[in-house]
Motif scaffolding. Structure first.
Motif, PDB file in Angstrom:
ATOM      1  N   PRO A  93       0.850  -1.196   0.000  1.00  0.00           N
ATOM      2  CA  PRO A  93       0.000   0.000   0.000  1.00  0.00           C
ATOM      3  C   PRO A  93       0.883   1.241   0.000  1.00  0.00           C
ATOM      4  CG  PRO A  93       0.163  -0.867   2.220  1.00  0.00           C
ATOM      5  CD  PRO A  93       0.940  -1.803   1.339  1.00  0.00           C
ATOM      6  N   LEU A 142       0.824   5.612   0.050  1.00  0.00           N
ATOM      7  CA  LEU A 142       0.138   6.895   0.105  1.00  0.00           C
ATOM      8  C   LEU A 142       1.203   7.976   0.073  1.00  0.00           C
ATOM      9  CD1 LEU A 142      -2.358   8.697   0.636  1.00  0.00           C
ATOM     10  CD2 LEU A 142      -1.987   8.322   3.073  1.00  0.00           C
ATOM     11  N   GLU A 178       4.008   8.392  -1.644  1.00  0.00           N
ATOM     12  CA  GLU A 178       5.360   7.853  -1.469  1.00  0.00           C
ATOM     13  C   GLU A 178       6.222   8.070  -2.708  1.00  0.00           C
ATOM     14  OE1 GLU A 178       6.294   6.775   1.377  1.00  0.00           O
ATOM     15  OE2 GLU A 178       4.639   5.755   2.409  1.00  0.00           O
ATOM     16  N   ASP A 229      -3.260   4.413  -2.471  1.00  0.00           N
ATOM     17  CA  ASP A 229      -4.394   4.695  -1.596  1.00  0.00           C
ATOM     18  C   ASP A 229      -4.754   6.184  -1.648  1.00  0.00           C
ATOM     19  OD1 ASP A 229      -6.329   4.329   0.306  1.00  0.00           O
ATOM     20  OD2 ASP A 229      -4.953   4.301   2.003  1.00  0.00           O
ATOM     21  N   ASN A 273      -8.589   7.962  -0.718  1.00  0.00           N
ATOM     22  CA  ASN A 273      -7.910   7.339   0.411  1.00  0.00           C
ATOM     23  C   ASN A 273      -8.893   6.472   1.204  1.00  0.00           C
ATOM     24  OD1 ASN A 273      -7.096   7.860   3.610  1.00  0.00           O
ATOM     25  ND2 ASN A 273      -5.443   7.252   2.278  1.00  0.00           N
ATOM     26  N   LYS A 286      -5.000   2.415   5.136  1.00  0.00           N
ATOM     27  CA  LYS A 286      -4.015   1.383   4.842  1.00  0.00           C
ATOM     28  C   LYS A 286      -4.593  -0.034   4.901  1.00  0.00           C
ATOM     29  CE  LYS A 286       0.155  -0.683   6.491  1.00  0.00           C
ATOM     30  NZ  LYS A 286       1.140  -0.776   7.562  1.00  0.00           N
ATOM     31  N   ASP A 297       5.238  -2.398   3.835  1.00  0.00           N
ATOM     32  CA  ASP A 297       5.050  -0.964   3.658  1.00  0.00           C
ATOM     33  C   ASP A 297       5.871  -0.461   2.478  1.00  0.00           C
ATOM     34  OD1 ASP A 297       3.460  -1.027   5.822  1.00  0.00           O
ATOM     35  OD2 ASP A 297       4.750   0.156   7.146  1.00  0.00           O
ATOM     36  N   GLY A 298       5.430   0.638   1.898  1.00  0.00           N
ATOM     37  CA  GLY A 298       6.116   1.170   0.737  1.00  0.00           C
ATOM     38  C   GLY A 298       7.079   2.289   1.076  1.00  0.00           C
ATOM     39  N   ASP A 299       7.359   2.486   2.367  1.00  0.00           N
ATOM     40  CA  ASP A 299       8.210   3.615   2.732  1.00  0.00           C
ATOM     41  C   ASP A 299       9.627   3.163   3.095  1.00  0.00           C
ATOM     42  OD1 ASP A 299       7.610   2.318   5.021  1.00  0.00           O
ATOM     43  OD2 ASP A 299       6.929   4.059   6.149  1.00  0.00           O
ATOM     44  N   GLN A 347      10.538   1.163   5.225  1.00  0.00           N
ATOM     45  CA  GLN A 347      10.746   0.783   6.626  1.00  0.00           C
ATOM     46  C   GLN A 347      10.845  -0.730   6.758  1.00  0.00           C
ATOM     47  OE1 GLN A 347       7.760   3.384   8.936  1.00  0.00           O
ATOM     48  NE2 GLN A 347       9.592   3.203  10.186  1.00  0.00           N
ATOM     49  N   ARG A 364      12.089   5.992   8.880  1.00  0.00           N
ATOM     50  CA  ARG A 364      11.189   6.436   7.819  1.00  0.00           C
ATOM     51  C   ARG A 364      11.972   7.216   6.773  1.00  0.00           C
ATOM     52  NH1 ARG A 364       7.937   6.631  12.240  1.00  0.00           N
ATOM     53  NH2 ARG A 364       6.093   5.366  11.937  1.00  0.00           N
ATOM     54  N   SER A 419       5.240   9.669   9.633  1.00  0.00           N
ATOM     55  CA  SER A 419       4.241   8.619   9.463  1.00  0.00           C
ATOM     56  C   SER A 419       3.072   9.187   8.674  1.00  0.00           C
ATOM     57  CB  SER A 419       3.762   8.116  10.817  1.00  0.00           C
ATOM     58  OG  SER A 419       2.711   7.198  10.641  1.00  0.00           O
ATOM     59  N   ARG A 420       2.468   8.347   7.853  1.00  0.00           N
ATOM     60  CA  ARG A 420       1.306   8.792   7.083  1.00  0.00           C
ATOM     61  C   ARG A 420       0.030   8.734   7.909  1.00  0.00           C
ATOM     62  NH1 ARG A 420       4.894  10.051   4.674  1.00  0.00           N
ATOM     63  NH2 ARG A 420       5.529   9.738   2.506  1.00  0.00           N
ATOM     64  N   TRP A 421       0.132   8.148   9.081  1.00  0.00           N
ATOM     65  CA  TRP A 421      -1.055   8.032   9.935  1.00  0.00           C
ATOM     66  C   TRP A 421      -1.217   9.302  10.727  1.00  0.00           C
ATOM     67  CZ3 TRP A 421      -4.272   3.685  10.524  1.00  0.00           C
ATOM     68  CH2 TRP A 421      -3.842   2.529   9.869  1.00  0.00           C
TER      69      TRP A 421
HETATM   70  N1  UDP Z   1      -0.516   4.054   3.869  1.00  0.00           N
HETATM   71  C1  UDP Z   1      -1.637   3.910   3.059  1.00  0.00           C
HETATM   72  N2  UDP Z   1      -2.790   4.570   3.391  1.00  0.00           N
HETATM   73  C2  UDP Z   1      -2.896   5.353   4.522  1.00  0.00           C
HETATM   74  C3  UDP Z   1      -1.757   5.463   5.357  1.00  0.00           C
HETATM   75  C4  UDP Z   1      -0.603   4.802   5.007  1.00  0.00           C
HETATM   76  O1  UDP Z   1      -1.594   3.204   2.051  1.00  0.00           O
HETATM   77  O2  UDP Z   1      -3.966   5.931   4.757  1.00  0.00           O
HETATM   78  C5  UDP Z   1       0.719   3.325   3.516  1.00  0.00           C
HETATM   79  C6  UDP Z   1       1.981   4.163   3.488  1.00  0.00           C
HETATM   80  O3  UDP Z   1       2.199   4.754   2.225  1.00  0.00           O
HETATM   81  C7  UDP Z   1       3.054   3.152   3.815  1.00  0.00           C
HETATM   82  C8  UDP Z   1       2.339   2.189   4.744  1.00  0.00           C
HETATM   83  O4  UDP Z   1       0.940   2.352   4.505  1.00  0.00           O
HETATM   84  O5  UDP Z   1       3.487   2.448   2.673  1.00  0.00           O
HETATM   85  C9  UDP Z   1       2.660   2.441   6.192  1.00  0.00           C
HETATM   86  O6  UDP Z   1       2.378   3.777   6.507  1.00  0.00           O
HETATM   87  P1  UDP Z   1       3.310   4.617   7.467  1.00  0.00           P
HETATM   88  O7  UDP Z   1       4.728   4.372   7.133  1.00  0.00           O
HETATM   89  O8  UDP Z   1       2.843   6.023   7.449  1.00  0.00           O
HETATM   90  O9  UDP Z   1       2.912   3.957   8.850  1.00  0.00           O
HETATM   91  P2  UDP Z   1       3.848   3.610  10.087  1.00  0.00           P
HETATM   92  O10 UDP Z   1       5.253   3.493   9.593  1.00  0.00           O
HETATM   93  O11 UDP Z   1       3.625   4.711  11.033  1.00  0.00           O
HETATM   94  O12 UDP Z   1       3.289   2.310  10.566  1.00  0.00           O
END
Ligand code: UDP
Ligand code: MG
Length: 322
Positions: free
Chosen positions: A7, A9, A11, A40, A68, A71, A91-93, A95, A197, A202-204
């Motif tokens: 997923p 968002l 990125e 998303d 959106n 996730k 995750d696509g970031d 991490q 990251r 964070s995207r949340w």
């Molecule tokens: N993401 C998404 N939709 C959302 C929020 C996040 O698809 O509404 C994706 C985001 O692009 C990433 C992954 O979910 O690839 C994890 O998000 P994030 O890194 O922000 O979360 P955290 O690292 O805080 O768990």
């Protein structure tokens, strides 16, 4: 074949890096693979980037959602499109390091149906975030009969059998970690290092996280609904005893009618209790309403490079995609 569902968002910045690292790792596995990005509802150039990735390497596919959806639902969308004998969710970031994938695959080849990545560090999260997570998982453990594996993040591999079960669960209030655990099968953890990251954010949003935590609790336990009967019973018993006491007091010492403060306090306290219990019922009822409406889980605006067998949700997808 192996499917990777990611997923994303907003990125756009990390995607090329991610593609390079994925190709390097996945080509070394010696089996066919596909990567399915689920956009998303990004507002930056993510969709254009995904198109470019696909043009460079058709094994990179994408599903662009119409807005959106969050996730959890984006992950569900990715799994619906995954055609492989196993699917990896990450995750696509950046991490979740692609370099950890071979370790997951090895366990799968040993016969495990669910292989989850265990975070060996949580330093990438803020202290407040970690604290809240701890409280949440503590509460979840106490209340729910579904056991979440400790330290498991969202990085995991699931066998086709599990994917098929998940694809049949079309609940809207999704809590994937719980759903994966609910399905069962043989599972095992593989430790990995969470990277920082890519762009430090964070995207949340907090509101989303709260909502997510509530979804998690409400979809996996009905205890919050039931405690009120016990509390009610207890309070009634107390009221009865108190009434007896007053009666005896009046008989022994004669009539006396003090207690205005007591009255106000108890009225306020119990209207509070009633409002809370109503609110809890509302939480559940609202979700029942959401589920009953039966809207599609997600709406696809565009498919890039995915095709073939649309799977059991074919009709929904035909409605969904223009
Ligand atoms: N993401 C998404 N939709 C959302 C929020 C996040 O698809 O509404 C994706 C985001 O692009 C990433 C992954 O979910 O690839 C994890 O998000 P994030 O890194 O922000 O979360 P955290 O690292 O805080 O768990
Ligand atoms: Mg992240």
């Amino acid at each position: 074949m192996l499917s990777i569902a990611i997923p994303v968002l907003n990125e756009e910045r990390g995607l090329t890096r991610l593609q390079e690292r994925l190709v390097a790792v996945l080509d070394g596995l010696g089996r066919p693979w596909e990567v399915i990005f689920v956009d998303d509802g990004s507002r930056d150039g993510t969709a254009a980037q995904l198109l470019a990735l696909n043009a460079r390497d058709p094994r990179f596919k994408a599903v662009i959602l119409s807005r959106n959806f969050g996730k959890e639902i984006a992950v569900a969308a990715g799994l619906r499109y995954a055609a492989g004998a196993a699917a990896i969710v990450m995750d696509g970031d950046l991490q979740h390091p692609p370099e950890a994938i071979p370790a997951l695959v090895r366990q799968w080849e040993q016969g495990y149906d669910v292989v989850y990545g265990e975070r060996s560090n949580r330093e990438t999260d803020t202290t407040l975030h970690r604290l809240m997570a701890q409280v949440f998982y503590g509460v979840f453990k106490k209340m729910s009969r579904t056991e979440l594996p400790q330290g498991a993040g969202d990085f995991r591999l699931v066998d086709r059998r599990v994917v098929d079960v998940l694809n049949r669960m079309d609940e809207r209030a999704r809590f994937n970690k719980g759903l994966f655990a609910w399905v069962g099968f043989r599972s095992i953890g593989v430790p990995y290092e969470v990277a920082a990251r890519g762009d430090g954010r964070s995207r949340w949003r907090w509101r989303q996280l709260m909502r997510f935590a509530l979804d998690g609790i409400v979809s996996f336990t009905t205890i919050p609904l039931r405690v009120w009967s016990y509390l009610g019973l207890f309070v009634s018993a107390c009221a009865f005893l108190f009434a007896l006491y007053i009666l005896v007091e009046a008989l022994v010492f004669g009539i006396n009618a003090p207690g205005f403060p007591t009255l106000i306090i108890s009225v306020m306290f119990f209207s509070g209790v009633q409002l809370i219990s109503l609110g809890v019922i509302g939480e559940y009822l609202g979700r029942v309403y959401d589920e009953v409406k039966g809207r599609p889980l997600f709406v696809v605006a565009r498919e890039i490079g995915v095709g073939g067998d649309p799977g059991p949700q074919a009709s929904e997808r035909r409605i969904a995609s223009p």
